[in-house]
Design a protein around this motif. Structure first.
Motif: not given
Length: 182
Positions: A65-66, A68-69, A72, A92-93, A95-97, A99-100
């Motif tokens: 998540y970090v 991905g952030t 992003g 961005m959130n 995409r990060s989620t 990835w996580a």
């Protein structure tokens, strides 16, 4: 030292030595520990594997998540014209989620299988734990293809890790003591 302190110290020493003598008569020593039963070993091992797997899942989720952030951030700063800042952060959130959610199970498989291998092998930590956990991850990656694909994936990942571990073995440091004269 005062006489009272010396007297108390000698009494304490006598009590301790008397307890030690009684333990020796019974056949017990203070350092001797009871061996855990099979049920206790299974329970402790299960808790260790479960805890390790959960922690690996959480660390994989948080790390991805970090990452991905961080990846992003340029998308938020330099996005298409007309896109609102709130929409940029939502993208961005998302995409990060994503990835996580992808990395967390992979991390859990590696960590959990490594812990399971170590416990099954009697707390032995060496290159075989890494090879076996890589094989488990290979099977996990190939699970959509069925059992044959899982076996193939396990062999490929485990074999590749074995080759890498064999090729890049850590060197043992040899300490040599020499006298240096000035």
């Amino acid at each position: 030292m005062s006489d009272d302190v010396q007297l108390m110290a000698s009494r304490k020493k006598r009590v301790v030595t008397e307890k030690a003598r009684k333990n020796q008569e019974v056949g017990e020593t203070p350092t001797e520990m009871r061996q855990p039963t099979l049920l206790e070993k299974v329970l402790i091992g299960g808790f260790m594997i479960g805890g390790t797997t959960a922690m690996e899942y959480a660390s994989g989720y948080l790390g991805a998540y970090v990452l991905g952030t961080i990846v992003g951030i340029p998308g938020v700063a330099y996005s298409k014209e007309g896109m609102r800042i709130g929409e940029r952060f939502r993208n961005m959130n998302a995409r990060s989620t994503n990835w996580a959610k992808t990395w967390a199970p992979i991390s859990a498989v590696f960590g959990g299988s490594d812990a399971a291998t170590r416990i099954i092998r009697g707390n032995k930590q060496d290159q075989w734990n890494t090879i076996i956990s890589s094989a488990a991850a290979g099977a996990y990656f190939s699970r959509a293809g069925g059992p044959v694909a899982m076996m193939r994936g396990a062999a490929m990942y485990g074999g590749f890790t074995y080759v890498l571990n064999s090729a890049f073995k850590p060197r043992q440091f040899q300490y040599k003591e020499e006298i240096v004269e000035f």
